[in-house]
Scaffold this motif. Structure first.
Motif, PDB file in Angstrom:
ATOM      1  N   SER A  48       0.821  -1.202   0.000  1.00 53.06           N
ATOM      2  CA  SER A  48       0.000   0.000   0.000  1.00 53.06           C
ATOM      3  C   SER A  48       0.858   1.257   0.000  1.00 53.06           C
ATOM      4  O   SER A  48       0.609   2.195  -0.753  1.00 53.06           O
ATOM      5  N   VAL A  49       1.883   1.269   0.830  1.00 53.00           N
ATOM      6  CA  VAL A  49       2.787   2.426   0.907  1.00 53.00           C
ATOM      7  C   VAL A  49       3.505   2.623  -0.430  1.00 53.00           C
ATOM      8  O   VAL A  49       3.629   3.745  -0.923  1.00 53.00           O
ATOM      9  N   LEU A  50       3.955   1.532  -1.030  1.00 52.62           N
ATOM     10  CA  LEU A  50       4.636   1.626  -2.316  1.00 52.62           C
ATOM     11  C   LEU A  50       3.689   2.086  -3.421  1.00 52.62           C
ATOM     12  O   LEU A  50       4.035   2.934  -4.241  1.00 52.62           O
ATOM     13  N   LYS A 109       4.301   6.693  -1.155  1.00 50.89           N
ATOM     14  CA  LYS A 109       4.607   7.298   0.142  1.00 50.89           C
ATOM     15  C   LYS A 109       5.898   6.752   0.741  1.00 50.89           C
ATOM     16  O   LYS A 109       6.359   7.236   1.757  1.00 50.89           O
ATOM     17  N   ALA A 110       6.480   5.746   0.110  1.00 50.02           N
ATOM     18  CA  ALA A 110       7.683   5.104   0.647  1.00 50.02           C
ATOM     19  C   ALA A 110       8.901   5.996   0.463  1.00 50.02           C
ATOM     20  O   ALA A 110       9.103   6.584  -0.592  1.00 50.02           O
TER      21      ALA A 110
END
Length: 45
Positions: free
Chosen positions: A5-7, A11-12
């Motif tokens: 999800s972050v990737l 947002k990573a």
């Protein structure tokens, strides 16, 4: 799932090599197939 999800949402700030390895194994690909290098806005190169 949280890592994906972050990737996906860009947002990573970093990725662990173990995570990258697991993604590549699951997709049967190489890191260069899924990663792209972008410069951060507002930074000098």
């Amino acid at each position: 799932m949280a890592n994906l999800s972050v990737l996906k949402n860009e947002k990573a700030k970093a990725i662990r090599l173990s995570t990258l390895n697991a993604i590549c194994k699951a997709l049967d690909c190489q890191p260069g197939d899924i990663l792209e290098c972008k410069s951060d806005e507002g930074t000098r190169e």
